[in-house]
Design a protein around this motif. Structure first.
Motif, PDB file in Angstrom:
ATOM      1  N   GLY A   1       1.476   1.071   1.545  1.00 12.76           N
ATOM      2  CA  GLY A   1       0.657   2.283   1.642  1.00 12.76           C
ATOM      3  C   GLY A   1       1.441   3.541   1.345  1.00 12.76           C
ATOM      4  N   ILE A   2       2.685   3.598   1.799  1.00 19.33           N
ATOM      5  CA  ILE A   2       3.528   4.760   1.505  1.00 19.33           C
ATOM      6  C   ILE A   2       3.819   4.861   0.012  1.00 19.33           C
ATOM      7  N   VAL A   3       4.147   3.722  -0.600  1.00 18.27           N
ATOM      8  CA  VAL A   3       4.393   3.715  -2.044  1.00 18.27           C
ATOM      9  C   VAL A   3       3.131   4.112  -2.804  1.00 18.27           C
ATOM     10  N   SER A   4       1.979   3.640  -2.335  1.00 16.37           N
ATOM     11  CA  SER A   4       0.715   3.993  -2.990  1.00 16.37           C
ATOM     12  C   SER A   4       0.464   5.497  -2.917  1.00 16.37           C
ATOM     13  N   HIS A   5       0.783   6.102  -1.787  1.00 18.09           N
ATOM     14  CA  HIS A   5       0.586   7.548  -1.665  1.00 18.09           C
ATOM     15  C   HIS A   5       1.547   8.319  -2.563  1.00 18.09           C
ATOM     16  N   VAL A   6       2.793   7.844  -2.642  1.00 19.60           N
ATOM     17  CA  VAL A   6       3.759   8.521  -3.520  1.00 19.60           C
ATOM     18  C   VAL A   6       3.302   8.454  -4.976  1.00 19.60           C
ATOM     19  N   VAL A   7       2.814   7.308  -5.407  1.00 23.21           N
ATOM     20  CA  VAL A   7       2.346   7.155  -6.788  1.00 23.21           C
ATOM     21  C   VAL A   7       1.108   8.005  -7.030  1.00 23.21           C
TER      22      VAL A   7
END
Length: 238
Positions: free
Chosen positions: A215-221
């Motif tokens: 989820g954190i990676v998805s938000h960064v992207v």
């Protein structure tokens, strides 16, 4: 040749008396031994008769109710304690999982509502879950916990030691509460950053529920794509 003299009547009576005395003593001793054996073992006799095998005498030792209760007293206590610990772990697992679902629901269904903003600004859920985690940590703590956590010679965690530590249901429940607190905190950070920068966060918040790093990676992207699209002059409205 010498002939033995016949025994007198008095000597014969003396021999008979001694023989009778010895026989009575032997009989009484054997009777006492049999009584002791029977009383100690409490043997039950069952006479089973059949045409083929004839009659058979079977001996079955009987155990009294008091001895049975004494034998099974300790295992029952241990079993009751294990059931109580398992019930606590299961109950806390269910309560913790249910407690965080309303916050995720508000962030996904109504991210711009005032009630959602107020709930996510509050620190009450983190305090409650933190106290619950501390209680489970206290129940699951054993003298070997630190040994399992720092089992290597360099005082670093090892996979085998962590596996032994998490073999207990109480330890697993405490670890689950630990993950719920961290995931909810990360989801709130993603949510607040989305509101501040006007970025879509519902998909990232949903991933934070079970797959927090994803989820954190998805938000960064998502943030990077949104910023690049807004900075491109070709996509600006005329």
């Amino acid at each position: 040749m010498a002939f033995s003299q016949p025994l007198s009547s008095s000597s014969l009576s003396m021999m008979n008396r001694s023989f009778v005395t010895k026989s009575s003593v032997t009989a009484s001793l054997s009777l006492n031994k049999s009584r002791v054996c029977v009383d100690s073992l409490k043997i039950r006799f069952h006479n089973r008769w059949s045409f083929i095998g004839g009659s058979r005498l079977a001996l079955f030792p009987s155990v009294s109710s008091n001895s049975s209760s004494l034998v099974h007293k300790k295992p029952s206590c241990v079993r009751a304690s294990w059931l109580a610990t398992s019930q606590i772990a299961s109950s806390v697992f269910a309560v913790g999982t249910t407690a965080v679902l309303p916050f995720y629901t508000l962030m996904v269904v109504a991210p711009k509502a005032d009630i959602t903003k107020k709930c996510m600004e509050s620190s009450i859920p983190y305090v409650v879950l933190g106290l619950l985690y501390a209680y489970l940590l206290y129940l699951s703590w054993t003298p070997d916990t630190l040994k399992y956590m720092f089992s290597s010679k360099y005082l670093l965690p090892e996979l085998s030691g962590i596996a032994k530590m998490f073999s207990s249901e109480m330890t697993l429940a405490s670890a689950w509460i630990h993950l719920l607190v961290i995931d909810l905190f990360a989801a709130r950070q993603v949510f607040n950053d989305g509101l501040e920068n006007k970025i879509e966060t519902r998909h990232s918040v949903s991933l934070c529920l079970l797959f927090c790093p994803v989820g954190i990676v998805s938000h960064v992207v998502t943030k990077a794509l949104t910023n690049s699209s807004t900075s491109n002059p070709n996509n600006q409205c005329k």
